[in-house]
Scaffold this active site. Structure first.
Site, PDB file in Angstrom:
ATOM      1  N   HIS A   1      42.373  23.691  37.459  1.00  0.00           N
ATOM      2  CA  HIS A   1      41.114  23.009  37.110  1.00  0.00           C
ATOM      3  C   HIS A   1      41.183  21.524  37.486  1.00  0.00           C
ATOM      4  CE1 HIS A   1      41.255  26.338  34.015  1.00  0.00           C
ATOM      5  NE2 HIS A   1      40.067  26.537  34.554  1.00  0.00           N
TER       6      HIS A   1
ATOM      7  N   GLN B   1      29.704  37.089  30.241  1.00  0.00           N
ATOM      8  CA  GLN B   1      30.487  37.630  31.367  1.00  0.00           C
ATOM      9  C   GLN B   1      31.654  38.495  30.902  1.00  0.00           C
ATOM     10  OE1 GLN B   1      31.329  33.468  32.740  1.00  0.00           O
ATOM     11  NE2 GLN B   1      33.339  34.257  33.279  1.00  0.00           N
TER      12      GLN B   1
ATOM     13  N   LYS C   1      47.936  29.714  39.313  1.00  0.00           N
ATOM     14  CA  LYS C   1      47.649  29.197  37.967  1.00  0.00           C
ATOM     15  C   LYS C   1      46.418  29.896  37.411  1.00  0.00           C
ATOM     16  CE  LYS C   1      50.108  25.048  38.204  1.00  0.00           C
ATOM     17  NZ  LYS C   1      50.953  24.441  37.203  1.00  0.00           N
TER      18      LYS C   1
ATOM     19  N   ARG D   1      44.884  32.842  31.902  1.00  0.00           N
ATOM     20  CA  ARG D   1      45.364  34.117  31.358  1.00  0.00           C
ATOM     21  C   ARG D   1      46.878  34.283  31.505  1.00  0.00           C
ATOM     22  NH1 ARG D   1      39.978  36.169  33.093  1.00  0.00           N
ATOM     23  NH2 ARG D   1      38.935  36.839  31.179  1.00  0.00           N
TER      24      ARG D   1
HETATM   25  O1  PAF Z   1      35.560  30.692  36.640  1.00  0.00           O
HETATM   26  C1  PAF Z   1      35.244  30.490  35.455  1.00  0.00           C
HETATM   27  O2  PAF Z   1      35.970  29.872  34.681  1.00  0.00           O
HETATM   28  C2  PAF Z   1      33.923  31.046  34.935  1.00  0.00           C
HETATM   29  O3  PAF Z   1      33.655  32.294  35.472  1.00  0.00           O
HETATM   30  C3  PAF Z   1      32.741  30.084  35.132  1.00  0.00           C
HETATM   31  C4  PAF Z   1      32.445  29.860  36.609  1.00  0.00           C
HETATM   32  C5  PAF Z   1      33.032  28.754  34.461  1.00  0.00           C
HETATM   33  C6  PAF Z   1      31.485  30.663  34.488  1.00  0.00           C
HETATM   34  O4  PAF Z   1      31.657  30.865  33.124  1.00  0.00           O
END
Ligand code: PAF
Length: 284
Positions: A37, A61, A185, A188
């Protein structure tokens, strides 16, 4: 760094930045941030005047049998990492802020692409991703949005949504970030115990082998996938969901691995489902 918990606060800050003539980048995340990230945030900071990171575990999701409840969360750690990397605003909404109790509108790509690869075992996943990303785009209205290449199908799905719905947003795909031993990375990875952590290396080993074969001139997908599959199958803790070579846009299987073809896998290590991939010839 501004911590915004409401859509209104985000909009007010963005409006002020726009009045000052700043460009805005968005990095959508589900929190529990790691160096993968951070690399997206770094790229956004390099490309845009102001950077917003959303930190939201999106319930739409996740299927009922998936890990929504146990998904790792640590907002304090996330804020520290984001501040260190120059994020200007973190959007940290509640579920109630993002979804009205009777919300019933979704964004869904009615095509084969979200049904391939991860879509086979996670049939509602990409509908949830498109819906939340679409909402984030409407809330932040960024110039650019940044996504990791590790979630290659997600990246392709978002590019398609942006094209189909004429969002005037540039989608920037960023390279996979790996641990020193090769494991991609992922938030999870934290589910893995010590034995599983070792076993999980079969994913990157298979990716590196596949990439090597393709670079050496092997184009027959059957041959490449067979070698990759053999590496993973030799690990008793690994159970393959899929190892596939697909067109980088349509996600449909291909016989020849030419430039732009996505070679992707999802593998269960114990109960944890991990993904990894490479793009033949490198990402565009
Ligand atoms: O990749 C992710 O972490 C998620 O699928 C996202 C793009 C933030 C949508 O919730």
């Amino acid at each position: 760094m501004i911590i915004a918990k409401t859509i209104r606060e985000v909009r007010e800050n963005i409006a002020q930045w726009r009045r000052e003539g700043f460009s805005v980048g968005l990095v959508p995340t589900m929190g529990y941030l790691h160096e993968g990230h951070a690399s997206l945030v770094d790229r956004a900071v390099a490309d845009c005047d102001r950077v917003v990171v959303s930190d939201f575990v999106n319930p739409t999701q996740f299927a009922p049998n998936e890990d929504l409840e146990s998904y790792p969360r640590d907002f304090g750690h996330d804020c520290k990492l984001l501040e260190e990397h120059g994020c200007d605003m973190v959007f940290y909404p509640s579920v109630e802020e993002m979804y009205a109790p009777n919300a019933a509108t979704y964004v869904e790509i009615l095509d084969e692409m979200p049904k391939q690869l991860c879509g086979k075992t996670r049939p509602i996943h990409f509908r949830g991703v498109c819906t939340v990303v679409s909402k984030l785009f409407n809330i932040v209205q960024p110039d650019k949005a940044f996504f990791g290449q590790k979630d290659a199908q997600q990246l392709a799905v978002i590019r398609r949504m942006v094209r189909d719905l004429s969002y005037g947003i540039e989608i920037v795909g960023c390279p996979i970030v790996r641990e020193n031993d090769g494991l991609a990375k992922s938030s999870r990875n934290t589910y893995l115990d010590a034995n599983e952590r070792k076993a999980a290396l079969v994913l990157s080993k298979a990716v590196f082998r596949g990439e090597y074969l393709v670079k050496s001139g092997v184009t027959d997908s059957e041959k490449v996938l067979a070698e990759m599959t053999a590496i993973i199958s030799a690990e008793p803790l690994a159970k393959i969901d899929y190892v596939s070579a697909v067109d980088g846009e349509t996600m449909l299987p291909v016989d020849a691995i030419t430039n732009g073809v996505l070679v992707a896998m999802a593998v269960y290590i114990g109960k944890t489902r991990l993904i990894d991939n490479f793009i033949a010839g490198g990402p565009k």
